[in-house]
Design a protein around this motif. Structure first.
Motif, PDB file in Angstrom:
ATOM      1  N   ARG A 264       0.827  -1.204   0.000  1.00 51.36           N
ATOM      2  CA  ARG A 264       0.000   0.000   0.000  1.00 51.36           C
ATOM      3  C   ARG A 264       0.862   1.255   0.000  1.00 51.36           C
ATOM      4  O   ARG A 264       1.913   1.320   0.646  1.00 51.36           O
ATOM      5  N   ASP A 265       0.394   2.257  -0.707  1.00 49.19           N
ATOM      6  CA  ASP A 265       1.158   3.503  -0.831  1.00 49.19           C
ATOM      7  C   ASP A 265       1.390   4.183   0.509  1.00 49.19           C
ATOM      8  O   ASP A 265       2.390   4.889   0.683  1.00 49.19           O
ATOM      9  N   GLU A 266       0.483   4.001   1.465  1.00 46.25           N
ATOM     10  CA  GLU A 266       0.613   4.683   2.752  1.00 46.25           C
ATOM     11  C   GLU A 266       1.590   3.992   3.713  1.00 46.25           C
ATOM     12  O   GLU A 266       1.904   4.532   4.781  1.00 46.25           O
ATOM     13  N   ASP A 267       2.076   2.807   3.361  1.00 43.84           N
ATOM     14  CA  ASP A 267       2.983   2.074   4.250  1.00 43.84           C
ATOM     15  C   ASP A 267       4.432   2.550   4.075  1.00 43.84           C
ATOM     16  O   ASP A 267       4.800   3.060   3.009  1.00 43.84           O
TER      17      ASP A 267
ATOM     18  N   HIS B 109       4.452  -3.043   5.076  1.00 41.64           N
ATOM     19  CA  HIS B 109       5.525  -2.307   4.415  1.00 41.64           C
ATOM     20  C   HIS B 109       5.253  -2.248   2.915  1.00 41.64           C
ATOM     21  O   HIS B 109       4.723  -3.200   2.332  1.00 41.64           O
ATOM     22  N   ARG B 110       5.616  -1.148   2.312  1.00 46.24           N
ATOM     23  CA  ARG B 110       5.578  -1.029   0.856  1.00 46.24           C
ATOM     24  C   ARG B 110       6.964  -1.370   0.329  1.00 46.24           C
ATOM     25  O   ARG B 110       7.972  -0.902   0.867  1.00 46.24           O
ATOM     26  N   VAL B 111       7.043  -2.173  -0.725  1.00 45.97           N
ATOM     27  CA  VAL B 111       8.326  -2.614  -1.260  1.00 45.97           C
ATOM     28  C   VAL B 111       8.469  -2.150  -2.703  1.00 45.97           C
ATOM     29  O   VAL B 111       7.580  -2.372  -3.533  1.00 45.97           O
TER      30      VAL B 111
ATOM     31  N   GLU C  43       8.351   6.395  16.359  1.00 44.12           N
ATOM     32  CA  GLU C  43       8.161   5.717  17.636  1.00 44.12           C
ATOM     33  C   GLU C  43       8.183   4.202  17.469  1.00 44.12           C
ATOM     34  O   GLU C  43       7.680   3.659  16.504  1.00 44.12           O
ATOM     35  N   ALA C  44       8.776   3.515  18.452  1.00 50.23           N
ATOM     36  CA  ALA C  44       8.793   2.051  18.441  1.00 50.23           C
ATOM     37  C   ALA C  44       7.369   1.527  18.477  1.00 50.23           C
ATOM     38  O   ALA C  44       6.495   2.056  19.145  1.00 50.23           O
ATOM     39  N   GLY C  45       7.150   0.461  17.697  1.00 52.90           N
ATOM     40  CA  GLY C  45       5.837  -0.169  17.702  1.00 52.90           C
ATOM     41  C   GLY C  45       4.894   0.368  16.655  1.00 52.90           C
ATOM     42  O   GLY C  45       3.792  -0.149  16.500  1.00 52.90           O
ATOM     43  N   LYS C  46       5.287   1.413  15.889  1.00 59.40           N
ATOM     44  CA  LYS C  46       4.386   1.951  14.880  1.00 59.40           C
ATOM     45  C   LYS C  46       4.328   1.065  13.651  1.00 59.40           C
ATOM     46  O   LYS C  46       3.377   1.110  12.896  1.00 59.40           O
ATOM     47  N   VAL C  47       5.365   0.267  13.419  1.00 56.80           N
ATOM     48  CA  VAL C  47       5.408  -0.567  12.233  1.00 56.80           C
ATOM     49  C   VAL C  47       4.969  -1.982  12.582  1.00 56.80           C
ATOM     50  O   VAL C  47       5.567  -2.630  13.419  1.00 56.80           O
TER      51      VAL C  47
END
Length: 331
Positions: free
Chosen positions: A41-44, A72-74, A308-312
């Motif tokens: 997705r573009d927003e990732d 994640h976007r690749v 911030e940690a945990g956002k991904v």
């Protein structure tokens, strides 16, 4: 179409290339056209992956699947002459051309001002090192991950051919790199040779088959032209000019770019975030253990891109390491 027909009649596996969300064409400085795929997705948060010598975007299939499944976007592209990117003028191949092509892909695939984690394998990691002084790298790279690579002394350090004499080994390996002879069909003998030269002792039959299929598909003229560049490569000094946080990954049984070459790079990096030694893996670390390589990529996103940690989603906690990896911290 080839990807579609190859999967008809059977369930798609982890090594089958996933369909891209969209495809792009990037135009390099000399007009060469590069095939680019965007997955997710573009927003990732974005991860840009650069494959190695004789490979193509298909090589990253298991890593792409794991990254997109965890938010994640690749972006992945075929290096010139590989996969769906035309060969252009093979006489002009050089580390500078690799850097030009990377910059063209970053310009085409990332939004203005957007940053990403960039990961490269083998010649793909050399591409990132070659681009050390490029403004696009400084602007776009939040962090780098260099897998199974070297920046100098490739012929002297490689152990692909088991000659005791160093001079004989270097001469033979030079001939191997520069060869433009067709590899011919995949056979049990060629699979055995590829496993010895590129994979670790525990590689599965499926992994060997995937490597053979990808490597044999590389045009011989392109393989020899880029092999000539690798035979004389010396960009070690550029590693000291990579200013962003950089992780290094190597397999302990890598015969093509043995671990000492990764240690040389790690020692030269201004911000090395760790040297990850993966036991009993060979040169094809992203394909042999996509979980380990993906874990380092996710950690780089979490630490240096996501804030911030945990956002991904799927990112590891601070300090958590994959159980199979040994990590050498480099100050």
């Amino acid at each position: 179409m080839a990807r579609l027909t190859a999967s008809l009649g059977r369930e798609r596996g982890p090594y089958d290339p996933p369909p891209a969300a969209r495809e792009l064409t990037a135009t390099s400085a000399d007009g060469a056209r590069l095939h680019v795929e965007v997955h997710g997705r573009d927003e990732d948060p974005a991860v840009v992956l650069v494959h190695g010598w004789t490979c193509k975007t298909d090589f990253w299939a298991p890593v792409i699947r794991e990254l997109t499944s965890t938010g994640h976007r690749v972006v992945a592209y075929d290096q010139r002459g590989h996969g769906r990117s035309p060969a252009a003028d093979t006489r002009a191949y050089s580390p500078e051309v690799l850097a030009d092509d990377l910059c063209a892909v970053l310009d085409a695939a990332l939004a203005p001002g957007e940053r990403a984690v960039l990961g490269g394998h083998s010649m793909g990691a050399m591409t990132l090192i070659a681009a050390a002084d490029r403004p696009q790298l400084a602007q776009c790279a939040a962090a780098l991950v260099l897998c199974s690579t070297g920046a100098h002394r490739l012929l002297a350090e490689a152990r692909v051919l088991p000659f005791r004499s160093e001079s004989a080994r270097i001469r033979a390996q030079r001939l191997l790199l520069l060869s433009k002879l067709p590899l011919g069909p995949v056979t049990p003998l060629s699979r055995k040779a590829l496993k010895y030269g590129t994979l670790g002792p525990d590689a599965t039959a499926e992994q060997v088959a995937v490597v053979a299929r990808i490597v044999h598909a590389c045009p011989p003229r392109v393989r020899g032209a880029w092999g000539s560049v690798l035979a004389g490569l010396d960009i070690q000094e550029r590693a000291s000019r990579l200013r962003c946080p950089t992780a290094v990954i190597t397999g302990t049984h890598d015969r093509l770019t043995p671990p000492d070459l990764s240690r040389d790079i790690a020692d030269a990096l201004p911000q090395c975030t760790g040297l990850h030694l993966l036991p009993r893996l060979g040169h094809m670390t992203p394909l042999e253990s996509p979980r380990e390589v993906t874990g380092v990529l996710r950690e780089s996103v979490r630490e240096h891109l996501a804030g911030e940690a945990g956002k991904v989603p799927g990112a590891r906690s601070a300090g958590q390491e994959s159980p199979a990896a040994t990590k050498e911290e480099t100050q």
